[in-house]
Write an enzyme that holds these catalytic residues in place. Structure first.
Site, PDB file in Angstrom:
ATOM      1  N   HIS A 100       0.833  -1.208   0.000  1.00 54.81           N
ATOM      2  CA  HIS A 100       0.000   0.000   0.000  1.00 54.81           C
ATOM      3  C   HIS A 100       0.861   1.249   0.000  1.00 54.81           C
ATOM      4  O   HIS A 100       2.044   1.230   0.333  1.00 54.81           O
ATOM      5  CB  HIS A 100      -0.925   0.022   1.227  1.00 54.81           C
ATOM      6  CG  HIS A 100      -0.185   0.160   2.541  1.00 54.81           C
ATOM      7  ND1 HIS A 100       0.485  -0.889   3.118  1.00 54.81           N
ATOM      8  CD2 HIS A 100       0.002   1.228   3.363  1.00 54.81           C
ATOM      9  CE1 HIS A 100       1.047  -0.492   4.251  1.00 54.81           C
ATOM     10  NE2 HIS A 100       0.784   0.808   4.419  1.00 54.81           N
ATOM     11  N   ASP A 102       0.442   4.982   1.908  1.00 47.75           N
ATOM     12  CA  ASP A 102      -0.336   5.408   3.069  1.00 47.75           C
ATOM     13  C   ASP A 102      -1.472   6.361   2.694  1.00 47.75           C
ATOM     14  O   ASP A 102      -1.268   7.357   1.981  1.00 47.75           O
ATOM     15  CB  ASP A 102       0.572   6.081   4.105  1.00 47.75           C
ATOM     16  CG  ASP A 102       1.497   5.080   4.803  1.00 47.75           C
ATOM     17  OD1 ASP A 102       1.125   3.899   4.898  1.00 47.75           O
ATOM     18  OD2 ASP A 102       2.587   5.494   5.236  1.00 47.75           O
TER      19      ASP A 102
END
Ligand code: AKG
Ligand code: FE2
Length: 314
Positions: A100, A102
């Protein structure tokens, strides 16, 4: 490769990203010239590592963060102690073992994250980073052209329960009541033009739900294809933490993954995030907030009205 500057030494640790910076004691009192060198290394190497910063506490961590920009709170997880510093703590079931970037479920997601190791397990618990600029650059031309024209919807309301079959009921409840308390939906360009370096980067990761205008099946196929180029081992760097280490990454040019392989050992890190701006695609179009329609906190560029950017809220 190692480059000596006036005060710092910058040593690459991966071919595509990552460098160790030595010769600096981090804190809020660094001279502007040192901050400029750190920032330049961060933009060039995407993630930089510092050993032996055990002197930092929450306050000094935040004070150092202010030298890179304005610290921002998490959009949905309230701070327990009134600080910007956010706990990454094995005790809260906080595992980030998904690739991912953030907070991409809001338009102006953070530019930088600064992560500090407080308690490190005896084995495992490394973090991986991937370079999303080289991932884009190394795509074959037809795939770059395709990516340039796509937009994707990101949300914090992802399928937490399915991703964590072993999660305790209280962890699932915490996710629903806190992390996904306000459900954000943001449409970003799949290719973001980096506001400082001008590089094109792939803007994906685990908050992506679908590609705009495509069926679920087509979205999944394309997301898997692009994401596989981000995650190629050659495109990543891996960091083995020691207590007192600090990692700073350019959240606009990387994804990361916290490896969940330290069994039940305690692992505690603290993260300070620094504000970013609203992404712009190769066609000049900005990201757009799809939901909720109004949110109280302007820190993430999600309050409409006063921004000089294209209105983020629709
Ligand atoms: O636990 C890790 O290694 C990564 C945590 C994380 O995703 C973050 O600090 O943003
Ligand atoms: Fe993260």
């Amino acid at each position: 490769m190692s480059t000596a500057t006036s005060t710092l030494t910058v040593q690459k640790v991966g071919g595509r990203l990552g460098a160790v910076i030595s010769g600096v004691r981090l804190g809020g009192d660094l001279p502007a010239e040192t901050v400029a060198e750190i920032r330049a290394a961060l933009l060039a190497h995407k993630v930089v590592f510092f050993r032996g910063q055990d002197h930092l506490d929450e306050e000094a961590h935040e004070a150092f963060g202010r030298l890179l920009g304005t610290p921002v709170a998490h959009p949905t997880v309230p701070s327990a102690d009134g600080r910007y510093s956010f706990p990454i703590d094995s005790d809260y079931g906080g595992r980030a073992n998904q690739w991912h970037t953030d907070v991409t479920f809001v338009p102006a997601y953070p530019a930088f994250s600064i992560l500090r190791a407080v308690v490190i397990p005896p084995y495992g618990g490394n973090t991986l980073w991937a370079n999303t600029a080289t991932a884009y650059e190394n795509l074959p031309e037809p795939l770059r052209a395709l990516a340039d024209n796509l937009r994707a919807v990101h949300s914090n309301d992802y399928d937490y329960a399915a991703l964590r079959p072993g999660a305790l009921p209280e962890q699932l409840a915490r996710f629903r009541e806190i992390f996904a308390s306000t459900k954000f939906l943001t449409e970003h360009p799949v290719v973001r033009v980096h506001p400082e370096t001008g590089e094109r980067t792939l803007l994906l990761g685990n908050f992506v739900q679908r590609i705009s205008g495509l069926t679920g099946a087509d979205s999944r196929a394309l997301l898997g294809l692009f994401q596989s180029h981000v995650e190629r081992p050659e495109n990543t760097v891996r960091w083995q933490w020691q207590v007192g280490d600090v990692a700073i990454w350019d959240n606009r040019a990387t994804q990361h993954y916290g490896v969940d392989d330290s069994d039940d050992h305690v692992r505690k890190l603290r993260r300070v995030t620094i504000d970013g701006d609203v992404p712009i695609g190769v066609d000049g179009r900005s990201s757009a907030l799809l939901a909720p329609e109004s949110v109280p906190d302007p820190a993430f560029g999600i309050a409409s009205g006063s921004s000089t950017e294209e209105p983020a809220a629709v």
